[in-house]
Design a protein around this motif. Structure first.
Motif, PDB file in Angstrom:
ATOM      1  N   THR B  44       0.828  -1.206   0.000  1.00 35.92           N
ATOM      2  CA  THR B  44       0.000   0.000   0.000  1.00 35.92           C
ATOM      3  C   THR B  44       0.861   1.254   0.000  1.00 35.92           C
ATOM      4  O   THR B  44       0.565   2.225  -0.706  1.00 35.92           O
ATOM      5  CB  THR B  44      -0.945  -0.011   1.224  1.00 35.92           C
ATOM      6  OG1 THR B  44      -1.757  -1.181   1.134  1.00 35.92           O
ATOM      7  CG2 THR B  44      -1.828   1.217   1.267  1.00 35.92           C
ATOM      8  N   GLN B  84      -7.279   0.371  -0.800  1.00 37.37           N
ATOM      9  CA  GLN B  84      -7.454  -0.844   0.003  1.00 37.37           C
ATOM     10  C   GLN B  84      -8.645  -0.658   0.948  1.00 37.37           C
ATOM     11  O   GLN B  84      -8.877   0.441   1.448  1.00 37.37           O
ATOM     12  CB  GLN B  84      -6.185  -1.098   0.824  1.00 37.37           C
ATOM     13  CG  GLN B  84      -6.244  -2.395   1.597  1.00 37.37           C
ATOM     14  CD  GLN B  84      -4.911  -2.759   2.228  1.00 37.37           C
ATOM     15  OE1 GLN B  84      -3.923  -2.063   2.091  1.00 37.37           O
ATOM     16  NE2 GLN B  84      -4.890  -3.883   2.914  1.00 37.37           N
ATOM     17  N   ASP B 155      -5.687  -1.862  -5.116  1.00 37.23           N
ATOM     18  CA  ASP B 155      -4.955  -2.313  -3.935  1.00 37.23           C
ATOM     19  C   ASP B 155      -5.764  -3.405  -3.240  1.00 37.23           C
ATOM     20  O   ASP B 155      -6.770  -3.122  -2.603  1.00 37.23           O
ATOM     21  CB  ASP B 155      -4.708  -1.120  -2.992  1.00 37.23           C
ATOM     22  CG  ASP B 155      -3.668  -1.427  -1.918  1.00 37.23           C
ATOM     23  OD1 ASP B 155      -3.201  -2.588  -1.844  1.00 37.23           O
ATOM     24  OD2 ASP B 155      -3.330  -0.506  -1.149  1.00 37.23           O
ATOM     25  N   GLU B 156      -5.328  -4.633  -3.411  1.00 36.27           N
ATOM     26  CA  GLU B 156      -6.013  -5.810  -2.848  1.00 36.27           C
ATOM     27  C   GLU B 156      -7.503  -5.808  -3.176  1.00 36.27           C
ATOM     28  O   GLU B 156      -8.350  -5.737  -2.289  1.00 36.27           O
ATOM     29  CB  GLU B 156      -5.778  -5.892  -1.335  1.00 36.27           C
ATOM     30  CG  GLU B 156      -4.310  -6.010  -1.002  1.00 36.27           C
ATOM     31  CD  GLU B 156      -4.059  -6.431   0.435  1.00 36.27           C
ATOM     32  OE1 GLU B 156      -5.000  -6.903   1.086  1.00 36.27           O
ATOM     33  OE2 GLU B 156      -2.914  -6.301   0.882  1.00 36.27           O
TER      34      GLU B 156
HETATM   35 MG   LIG Z   1      -1.970  -2.716   2.022  1.00 34.57          MG
END
Ligand SMILES: [Mg+2]
Ligand SMILES: Nc1ncnc2c1ncn2[C@@H]1O[C@H](COP(=O)(O)OP(=O)(O)OP(=O)(O)O)[C@@H](O)[C@H]1O
Lengths: 364, 312
Positions: B44, B84, B155-156
């Motif tokens: 991140t 995220q 992000d994820e």
């Molecule tokens: Mg992260």
């Protein structure tokens, strides 16, 4: 310029939050209805002490008595007697409740008037007393009418009977601007602080940060939203007060100015808290801890003049004091109180500057 | 090829702690570049520096040819971001959420087409807060691409979703990949990266252990094809290993005998097939496991990432 999309987004988000809408608009209106029904018919007045030096022993001269009665009949002034031995200036200074005023009727008042000579009626007050101009104006009106009667017919007997003032200030006149000011503050501080903290915790803030919206545009969008909500609340409150209590004051440009600057100041304070305190719960807790004491101490529900000296001092360092004072003077008397305006303007500038500096568009 | 992201010696420190420690890599236009790494490896941090919302400590980072520190305005117009753990405005509807973000850009895609494409048009009037996890994530992806960005940062994107929702998300992301956009993905799911990624970088404790084509990495570090013989009786296994040891193919090594069985590791498919046919002849049950990114990760970071993103 991405200010309007931000404002639109915030307004939409606000509109969908039922409890937000309740506390922003309906709750203050309920308060007005409650306060209005309890106190609405009673009249608002300012206490004035009269020191009459024109008397035979304990009895005032005829003209002096008529003058005092005339002042009494204005209804805006609540007359109390002050004995002649007291130094009026010291009395004003030492008086436990601030902002008391003394009217001094000089010795020879009646004689001089009857001889056509000028007499000086002195009105003594404290510097910075926002109601002093009103009190003085009332006295001047009375004196002016007095003079007219005397010079026209030489008849001085009937003076008092024709006396009324146009401005009858009722409790509702006091509460509409006060509660309005208080809720402009509450909405700004509490709802902006908690929504800002919420946006930060959910990642929507990050989303906005990665869009081509600058932090100045974001802040301006927030300020604009709160100004619009403040006017919405104003119109709703005036409308309800008008319908329920014959409230007959309108928005003039002074009130509009106070409402706008006030909304900016408190929204900026909300942004400051929401950005400085990371956690949602902590941010709204802190906002409440600031907003509620401020609401009760700033004269929104009872006049600051009635509070003990120490609390009066605290009231006067609260930005809300200046907003509600200035807004009331503007709405009810149509006058511009520059001290109040300076107070709220300085608060607005300080809070906006602080909000800008704690809002980080790129974190470390 | 056209470099769309250039990162040289990127370092990010939080106080004394170095979260990102000297990353150097390039991303090319049109590819899907992934960073895979366990929790706290610095994914991140890296992505947010590229998105111009986090300040780098040192190093040179260019996105679309612009410096992330000095020219962030120019970058922001042309990238799209799914942060995220993203949660949109709960009280706004699906459609409103996408629109309000679109309005922050000078131009944006046709919202209706976008929602139809993602199968969200039917739920457009539903409040975001009332959606399922998978739908929420799809709305987040729509919000990330509503400005028709050249690079999409995810992000994820599927962390926290159940397998079915994850599968749905992947098919959406495959569509996105096919549309030719450059995708920058972070993940701790090997399967996700293998399915979507072209090149992958392996991040561990702020350092990039290696970066390259997934196939290259697998052939370099994957450690050959595994043939696992399942048997419970240790004596039987021993006897069999002895027999197979003699008839074993060239290069075939007998792996460490684990409790559940014996693993043979061979380098090529041909060798694997040969061994397999022998095993069939003697009537042994077995399983063939091709090397995967997981093996690469195991080799480089000496551990595997579990479902929760922890290195074990
Ligand atoms: Mg992260
Ligand atoms: N603002 C911060 N201040 C201090 N340390 C931080 C900060 N943000 C992240 N870190 C630390 O830096 C390291 C990298 O964090 P980062 O969030 O980049 O990891 P990640 O790979 O995204 O992990 P995850 O899979 O959990 O999302 C972690 O050890 C984290 O604790």
């Amino acid at each position: 310029m991405k200010v309007f999309p931000v404002t639109k987004l915030l307004l939409k988000n606000w509109m969908r939050n039922k409890s937000g809408v309740f506390f922003t608009v309906l709750f203050p209106i309920m308060l007005i209805l409650i306060f209005g029904s309890i106190f609405g018919q009673s009249k608002m007045s300012y206490t004035v002490y009269i020191q009459n030096k024109d008397a035979f022993g304990r009895n005032p001269t005829k003209l002096a008595k008529e003058f005092i009665d005339a002042l009494n009949n204005t209804t805006i002034l609540k007359i109390k007697k002050l004995d002649v031995l007291t130094n009026p200036k010291d009395f004003v200074k030492d008086h436990l409740f601030r902002n008391c005023r003394v009217i001094v009727i000089p010795r020879g008042f009646q004689d001089n008037i009857l001889r056509g000579k000028e007499v000086d009626v002195e009105v003594i007050g404290r510097k910075g007393d926002p109601y002093f101009p009103l009190v003085k104006e009332a006295v001047e009106t009375v004196a002016c009418n007095f003079n007219l009667r005397i010079s026209r017919s030489g008849e001085v007997i009937n003076v008092s009977s024709s006396f009324t003032t146009e401005k009858k200030v009722t409790t509702i006149d006091y509460y509409v601007p006060s509660i309005l000011a208080a809720f402009i503050m509450v909405n700004g501080v509490i709802s902006v602080a908690s929504s800002t903290a919420e946006f930060r915790s959910k990642g929507v803030m990050k989303k906005v940060m990665t869009a081509p919206v600058s932090k100045y545009e974001w802040i301006a969008g927030n300020l604009l939203q709160q100004v619009l909500l403040a006017f919405l609340l104003t119109l709703a409150m005036i409308g309800v007060a008008k319908a329920a209590f014959n409230f007959n004051r309108f928005l003039d440009c002074y009130s509009i100015l106070f409402i706008a600057v006030g909304a900016v100041a408190f929204c900026a304070l909300g942004l400051l808290i929401g950005n400085a305190v990371g956690d949602v719960e902590a941010a709204s807790g802190m906002a409440n801890a600031i907003a509620f004491p401020m609401m009760f101490l700033s004269g929104a529900f009872w006049p600051v003049e009635l509070m003990p000296k120490e609390l009066q001092f605290i009231a006067k360092i609260m930005p809300l004091y200046y907003l509600q004072n200035g807004l009331r003077i503007a709405m009810v008397y149509g006058k511009f109180n520059s001290t109040s305006f300076a107070g709220i303007l300085v608060s607005a500038i300080v809070f906006v500057a602080a909000a800008v500096s704690v809002t980080k568009w790129r974190v470390d | 090829m056209d470099k769309i992201i250039e990162v040289k010696n990127l370092v990010k420190k939080y106080g004394d702690f170095t979260a990102v420690n000297g990353l150097t890599f390039d991303v090319y236009r049109g590819e899907t570049f992934s960073i895979i790494g366990p929790n706290g490896s610095g994914k991140t941090t890296t992505v947010e520096i590229l998105e111009c919302i986090r300040a780098p400590t040192s190093g040179e980072v260019k996105v679309l040819g612009y410096d992330v520190v000095k020219e962030d305005k120019k970058i922001k117009k042309r990238i799209g971001v799914l942060p995220q753990d993203f949660d949109a405005f709960d009280r706004l509807t699906v459609e409103e959420n996408v629109r309000v973000i679109g309005e922050m850009y000078d131009s944006s895609l046709e919202v209706r087409e976008l929602l139809e494409e993602f199968g969200l048009w039917e739920v457009r009037k539903r409040k975001y807060g009332k959606l399922s996890g998978g739908q929420k994530r799809k709305v987040g992806i729509c919000m990330a691409i509503v400005n028709d960005p050249e690079i999409v940062f995810l992000d994820e994107p599927t962390t926290g979703l159940d397998p079915k929702a994850r599968e749905e998300c992947w098919s959406v992301l495959e569509k996105l990949k096919d549309s030719g956009k450059t995708i920058f993905l972070t993940s701790h799911y090997m399967e996700e990266v293998e399915r979507l990624g072209d090149r992958v970088s392996i991040l561990y404790r702020g350092k990039m252990l290696d970066v390259g084509d997934i196939e290259d990495l697998v052939s370099r570090y994957g450690g050959g094809i595994k043939i696992v013989i399942k048997a419970k009786d240790l004596k039987y296994i021993k006897a069999m290993v002895d027999t197979l040891g003699e008839m074993s193919v060239d290069n075939g090594r007998v792996g460490a005998g684990r409790r559940e069985g014996v693993t043979f590791i061979v380098e090529s498919k041909e060798e694997a097939l040969e061994l397999a046919s022998k095993l069939i002849d003697i009537g042994v049950e077995f399983e063939i496991k091709e090397p995967s990114l997981e093996d690469v990760f195991l080799h480089l970071a000496e551990g595997v990432i579990n479902e929760r993103g922890e290195l074990v």
